[in-house]
Write an enzyme that holds these catalytic residues in place. Sequence first.
Site, mmCIF file in Angstrom:
data_model
loop_
_atom_site.group_PDB
_atom_site.id
_atom_site.type_symbol
_atom_site.label_atom_id
_atom_site.label_comp_id
_atom_site.label_asym_id
_atom_site.label_seq_id
_atom_site.Cartn_x
_atom_site.Cartn_y
_atom_site.Cartn_z
ATOM 1 N N ASP A 103 0.834 -1.193 0.000
ATOM 2 C CA ASP A 103 0.000 0.000 0.000
ATOM 3 C C ASP A 103 0.877 1.254 0.000
ATOM 4 O O ASP A 103 1.845 1.343 0.769
ATOM 5 C CB ASP A 103 -0.898 -0.029 1.240
ATOM 6 C CG ASP A 103 -1.806 1.181 1.342
ATOM 7 O OD1 ASP A 103 -2.657 1.352 0.455
ATOM 8 O OD2 ASP A 103 -1.657 1.947 2.311
ATOM 9 N N GLU A 136 1.844 -0.457 -5.088
ATOM 10 C CA GLU A 136 0.958 0.649 -5.417
ATOM 11 C C GLU A 136 1.887 1.856 -5.516
ATOM 12 O O GLU A 136 2.243 2.462 -4.502
ATOM 13 C CB GLU A 136 -0.105 0.858 -4.342
ATOM 14 C CG GLU A 136 -1.082 1.969 -4.705
ATOM 15 C CD GLU A 136 -2.077 2.280 -3.592
ATOM 16 O OE1 GLU A 136 -3.236 2.601 -3.909
ATOM 17 O OE2 GLU A 136 -1.698 2.197 -2.404
#
Length: 717
Positions: A359, A396
């Site tokens: 993330d 990401e």
Amino acid sequence: MKDTGPSVLSREPARMGTPAATTVGVPAPLGASVSPAGVNFSLFSKHATSIDLLLFDRADADRPERTIPIDPATNRQYHYWHVFVPGLGPGQLYGYRASGPLDPASGHRFDSQKVLLDPYGRGVVVPPNYSREVSRRPGDNTAGAMKSVVVDPSTYDWDGDQPLNSPSSRTVVYEMHVKGFTRHPSSGVAEKTRGTYAGLIEKIPYLRKLGVTAVELMPVFQFDAQSVLPGHDRVNYWGYAPVSFFAPHQAYSSRQDPAGPVDEFRDMVKALHRAGIEVILDVVFNHTAEDDHTGPMHSFRGLDNSVYYILDEDDPARYANYTGCGNTLNTNHPVVRRLIVDSLKYWVDEMHVDGFRFDLASILSRDSTGNPMLNPPVLWDIESEPALAGTKLIAEAWDAGGLYQVGSFIGDAWKEWNGRFRDDIRSFFRGENGTVTRLADRILGSVEVYGHKQREAEASVNFVTCHDGFSLNDLVSYDQKHNEANGEENRDGANDNRSWNCGVEGPTDDREIEALRNRQVKNFFTITLLSLGMPMILMGDEVRRTQQGNNNAYCHDDEANWLDWTLVEKHPGLLRFVSLLTARRLLRDQGAERQRLSLTKMLQRAKTAWHGVKLLQPDWSDDSHSLALGAEMPGEGLQLHVMMNAYWEPLEFEVPCEPGTEPWRRWIDTSLESPEDIVDWQVAAGISDRRAYHVESRSVVVLWRPHGSSQTEAGRA
């Protein structure tokens, strides 16, 4: 659910009776390490002046059963505090108190009244009376504090299980929420196991039918469900608020014993592996649930605030916030780097996971002042760690501080969520101008984005929807986000959604609009699953799960967010469509000799040519809304012809028609109703007109035939 092997993790916490004398212990390994004689505890803190180990007999105890001071003179080497406690075993609850300077202006926030989690704790228990506010306010938080659990991971019976190491070219990812997958009453899962790791096991046959080869689990590290905006009565449903990087989330376990979540998680992994499905974890190493300078104290803040976090250079009492969540982990500090790599190794070695999605991964490229680094040590530590050599690493590649690294993320082995694929495919199918050239590049692996790296096409993780944003149903049902239920006056969530409601905002009984929405959904699936790269599907998109237009549903743990399993009966045609697409992508119908290949890997080797409605005359102009791709695979004896019409009227596409060749067979036509919209590859019927195909507005058609002729060199891509 039956236990799958013996484990001492289910034992009650060891009772101490008359405590035996502690010994010095050793600094390595960090955390709580079990031996036949007891447990060794080791903890890092550079700036603490004293540390106490606290032992508890229950999660909501208002005082420790035993407090063990760790002598800085005898039980400290370098900055590692350690002690060995005889007679303890798995299941023991514990925590720490740390004393040191309370000097926020210098970056120190020690508070000797707070019970702190072990950063290396393998389990966490949350007391029934847990309150985030108790850990935020001054004073003793013992009764309401989370506690760490002693775990011995070596005793689990894996029955020979190992990570699958499936090739990326044969991977189809299904992003899902552990609780949301089975929590809905319609799931058919027993009430006790709804929303748990055990509940997910019961739905593995569904995943196999769908044809996915990997599940990407939204955060399962223990997180603080109360980590929401102050004053809100909602919860952190998504889980992007970690308090531990080693412990599986307790609330996702159906077992009541303190260390039960560890074994239940492993039961799930083992069952998924037996079904040929990999497990990828969405990991959050960019921030923690301790939030900004007004946030609670769970662990890192109270153990060594200036080491674990990036502080504001102008005001060290505050945190640098490149995450949008109040704080930013100091990921390139040597101690934090070791913590991250040790966490990843643990989940691979002891929990058998197959990969990680990071993330806001661009945070990992920032230094201790927040500036991007050319060669971030932590990224190379992860990539060069031998224990992670066969592990899928997915970034990401952006953060909330404006750093966007799609196509330029540092490292050789990393794959990336391709946000450009998402945006450009959305734009094309809603009829925007200037999208055809970008569509072509995305289909062929986003060479414009990744070609300079000379990497395999699977470096691009292709997706149209993910947890963050509209579901696929809502992408074709709403022009605007509808986040009012979040309590932020619809200010939160992305404004750039590139969605189109097909004529009506929200649900409708209009059959024509519903047919158009179904067509658009199938268009998105077709391009995502046929494009070069590694495709990802969002949970429930295959049956048109809706969030009622909410594109930031992080704070709703209710039926509006859970997968409604009645949709399986409501949209069986769409489920069938996706299942046949995944089966053909992976060539599951071609026998064992093809098990290492995939349709897109064959396409990667093919001779390709771009067309428009006229052969070899693609229209690359800004106002073009149609494109066709021909692919010739002589070694496979196969030709494909893909026609994409995002125009609002039907178009006649010419198709190659050489003398003596086989007629084209229609595999997919998204404008048709089920079961004609997609057929089993082997029984696809020939088209009546050998020279042209009528492609309906806003639809995709895929034809195939045995290879029998060569396309001209002109127009090849």
